[in-house]
Design a protein around this motif. Structure first.
Motif, PDB file in Angstrom:
ATOM      1  N   ASN A  10       0.873  -1.170   0.000  1.00  0.00           N
ATOM      2  CA  ASN A  10       0.000   0.000   0.000  1.00  0.00           C
ATOM      3  C   ASN A  10       0.913   1.223   0.000  1.00  0.00           C
ATOM      4  N   GLU A  11       0.350   2.399   0.211  1.00  0.00           N
ATOM      5  CA  GLU A  11       1.157   3.611   0.185  1.00  0.00           C
ATOM      6  C   GLU A  11       2.142   3.679   1.351  1.00  0.00           C
ATOM      7  N   GLN A  12       1.920   2.856   2.369  1.00  0.00           N
ATOM      8  CA  GLN A  12       2.735   2.931   3.577  1.00  0.00           C
ATOM      9  C   GLN A  12       3.823   1.869   3.664  1.00  0.00           C
ATOM     10  N   THR A  13       3.680   0.784   2.933  1.00  0.00           N
ATOM     11  CA  THR A  13       4.557  -0.367   3.129  1.00  0.00           C
ATOM     12  C   THR A  13       5.015  -0.957   1.801  1.00  0.00           C
ATOM     13  N   LYS A  14       6.287  -1.288   1.724  1.00  0.00           N
ATOM     14  CA  LYS A  14       6.833  -1.927   0.524  1.00  0.00           C
ATOM     15  C   LYS A  14       8.026  -2.794   0.913  1.00  0.00           C
ATOM     16  N   PHE A  15       8.344  -3.746   0.042  1.00  0.00           N
ATOM     17  CA  PHE A  15       9.553  -4.529   0.244  1.00  0.00           C
ATOM     18  C   PHE A  15      10.147  -4.905  -1.104  1.00  0.00           C
ATOM     19  N   TYR A  81      17.101  -0.030  12.797  1.00  0.00           N
ATOM     20  CA  TYR A  81      16.171   1.094  12.710  1.00  0.00           C
ATOM     21  C   TYR A  81      16.826   2.236  11.935  1.00  0.00           C
ATOM     22  N   LEU A  82      15.980   3.195  11.525  1.00  0.00           N
ATOM     23  CA  LEU A  82      16.429   4.325  10.699  1.00  0.00           C
ATOM     24  C   LEU A  82      16.140   5.625  11.434  1.00  0.00           C
ATOM     25  N   PRO A  83      17.101   6.147  12.189  1.00  0.00           N
ATOM     26  CA  PRO A  83      16.833   7.360  12.967  1.00  0.00           C
ATOM     27  C   PRO A  83      16.561   8.598  12.125  1.00  0.00           C
ATOM     28  N   ASP A  84      16.969   8.581  10.855  1.00  0.00           N
ATOM     29  CA  ASP A  84      16.820   9.769  10.009  1.00  0.00           C
ATOM     30  C   ASP A  84      15.684   9.660   9.001  1.00  0.00           C
ATOM     31  N   TYR A  85      14.888   8.596   9.098  1.00  0.00           N
ATOM     32  CA  TYR A  85      13.783   8.398   8.160  1.00  0.00           C
ATOM     33  C   TYR A  85      12.535   7.975   8.937  1.00  0.00           C
ATOM     34  N   PRO A  86      11.337   8.204   8.379  1.00  0.00           N
ATOM     35  CA  PRO A  86      10.095   7.889   9.111  1.00  0.00           C
ATOM     36  C   PRO A  86       9.665   6.434   8.993  1.00  0.00           C
ATOM     37  N   TYR A  87      10.532   5.579   8.491  1.00  0.00           N
ATOM     38  CA  TYR A  87      10.171   4.190   8.250  1.00  0.00           C
ATOM     39  C   TYR A  87      10.591   3.262   9.383  1.00  0.00           C
ATOM     40  N   LYS A  88       9.753   2.266   9.666  1.00  0.00           N
ATOM     41  CA  LYS A  88      10.179   1.086  10.391  1.00  0.00           C
ATOM     42  C   LYS A  88      10.782   0.139   9.357  1.00  0.00           C
ATOM     43  N   ILE A  89      11.680  -0.727   9.806  1.00  0.00           N
ATOM     44  CA  ILE A  89      12.459  -1.497   8.843  1.00  0.00           C
ATOM     45  C   ILE A  89      12.627  -2.931   9.314  1.00  0.00           C
ATOM     46  N   SER A  90      12.719  -3.850   8.352  1.00  0.00           N
ATOM     47  CA  SER A  90      13.077  -5.237   8.641  1.00  0.00           C
ATOM     48  C   SER A  90      13.958  -5.745   7.512  1.00  0.00           C
ATOM     49  N   LEU A  91      14.954  -6.538   7.874  1.00  0.00           N
ATOM     50  CA  LEU A  91      15.914  -7.069   6.904  1.00  0.00           C
ATOM     51  C   LEU A  91      15.864  -8.590   6.917  1.00  0.00           C
ATOM     52  N   THR A  92      16.172  -9.199   5.782  1.00  0.00           N
ATOM     53  CA  THR A  92      16.265 -10.654   5.710  1.00  0.00           C
ATOM     54  C   THR A  92      17.250 -11.045   4.632  1.00  0.00           C
ATOM     55  N   VAL A 100      14.570  -6.330   2.014  1.00  0.00           N
ATOM     56  CA  VAL A 100      14.342  -5.195   2.906  1.00  0.00           C
ATOM     57  C   VAL A 100      12.865  -4.829   2.855  1.00  0.00           C
ATOM     58  N   MET A 101      12.281  -4.576   4.025  1.00  0.00           N
ATOM     59  CA  MET A 101      10.900  -4.113   4.124  1.00  0.00           C
ATOM     60  C   MET A 101      10.875  -2.786   4.857  1.00  0.00           C
ATOM     61  N   LEU A 102      10.085  -1.845   4.354  1.00  0.00           N
ATOM     62  CA  LEU A 102       9.935  -0.520   4.962  1.00  0.00           C
ATOM     63  C   LEU A 102       8.455  -0.236   5.173  1.00  0.00           C
ATOM     64  N   SER A 103       8.119   0.420   6.297  1.00  0.00           N
ATOM     65  CA  SER A 103       6.726   0.774   6.538  1.00  0.00           C
ATOM     66  C   SER A 103       6.633   2.022   7.405  1.00  0.00           C
ATOM     67  N   THR A 104       5.702   2.898   7.050  1.00  0.00           N
ATOM     68  CA  THR A 104       5.366   4.027   7.911  1.00  0.00           C
ATOM     69  C   THR A 104       4.096   3.734   8.707  1.00  0.00           C
ATOM     70  N   LYS A 105       3.489   2.565   8.495  1.00  0.00           N
ATOM     71  CA  LYS A 105       2.264   2.191   9.200  1.00  0.00           C
ATOM     72  C   LYS A 105       2.561   1.752  10.629  1.00  0.00           C
ATOM     73  N   GLY A 106       3.659   1.016  10.794  1.00  0.00           N
ATOM     74  CA  GLY A 106       4.021   0.490  12.110  1.00  0.00           C
ATOM     75  C   GLY A 106       5.190  -0.447  11.980  1.00  0.00           C
ATOM     76  N   GLU A 107       5.505  -1.144  13.064  1.00  0.00           N
ATOM     77  CA  GLU A 107       6.595  -2.106  13.022  1.00  0.00           C
ATOM     78  C   GLU A 107       6.295  -3.184  11.981  1.00  0.00           C
ATOM     79  N   GLY A 208       7.719 -14.671   4.144  1.00  0.00           N
ATOM     80  CA  GLY A 208       6.670 -14.304   5.076  1.00  0.00           C
ATOM     81  C   GLY A 208       6.854 -12.865   5.529  1.00  0.00           C
ATOM     82  N   PHE A 209       5.732 -12.129   5.713  1.00  0.00           N
ATOM     83  CA  PHE A 209       5.868 -10.739   6.128  1.00  0.00           C
ATOM     84  C   PHE A 209       4.599 -10.269   6.845  1.00  0.00           C
TER      85      PHE A 209
END
Length: 212
Positions: A10-15, A81-92, A100-107, A208-209
């Motif tokens: 969606n507009e908030q989350t991508k990987f 985590y990304l202290p300089d960006y509004p995204y939560k992040i996960s790596l695999t 890499v997964m990024l989201s502004t919706k939540g963790e 899985g995500f």
């Protein structure tokens, strides 16, 4: 490095998932690393671990669409985590791929695993009897990996700490398909939370995500 999969949920989350084709030297040339990161890189054993670490950082630069230095530290539990960006992040990462997964919706949490028969030997270590009861024999290996990736994704989402795959996570019954969604209950600190976890087969890998 080749982008093999980019998905905007969606507009908030991508990987995104990349196939690692470069050497460590070629990946380093695409990055700016501070002293702490250079020391981290020096401490990693040579080979896949180094390539995985570098590839996730290069992919992160691609997703953030910047050539500037990206500060991506980890907390005391190893969660990036990304202290300089509004995204939560996960790596695999797994074998020749990094994600890499990024989201502004939540963790968020993402996990990629190569599919191997050996998962059958350890299924009782991460699934309760009631979870094993809904595993379909004709899809056993694939469904077991979907369950593993789901638990790993939620483990990363909630902070890489204090959670047992076997004791604290329970997957509700689902019928396996090459792409689908399952519900996972996480019991932590006396509170049970339910997550929708998406899974899909990607070549000979399982993905899985989940997002809060």
């Amino acid at each position: 490095m080749a982008l093999v999969y980019l998905r905007e949920l969606n507009e908030q989350t991508k990987f995104a998932i990349w196939k690692i084709e470069e050497s460590a030297e070629e990946l380093v040339a695409k990055l700016q690393l501070d002293e702490e990161e250079q020391e981290k890189l020096h401490q990693l054993s040579k080979g896949k671990r180094t390539l995985h670490w570098l590839a996730t950082r290069v992919l992160l630069r691609y997703l953030l669409q910047t050539n500037e230095y990206i500060h991506c530290p980890s907390d005391t539990n190893g969660k990036p985590y990304l202290p300089d960006y509004p995204y939560k992040i996960s790596l695999t990462h797994s074998f020749d791929y990094a994600g890499v997964m990024l989201s502004t919706k939540g963790e968020c949490g993402i996990d990629l695993e190569i599919i191997m028969e050996k998962v059958v030997r350890i299924k009782e270590k991460f699934l309760k009897p009631e979870e094993l009861s809904f595993i379909q024999p004709e899809h056993e290996v694939l469904q077991l990996y979907a369950c593993w990736c789901a638990k790993e994704a939620v483990y990363k989402l909630q902070g890489n700490k204090g959670v047992s795959f076997l004791v604290d996570m329970t997957i509700k019954p689902f019928n396996f398909k090459p792409q689908g969604v399952m519900l996972l209950d996480l019991a932590k600190d006396g509170i049970t939370s339910t997550y929708e976890v998406y899974y899909e087969q990607f070549q000979n890998y399982m993905l899985g995500f989940a997002v809060e």
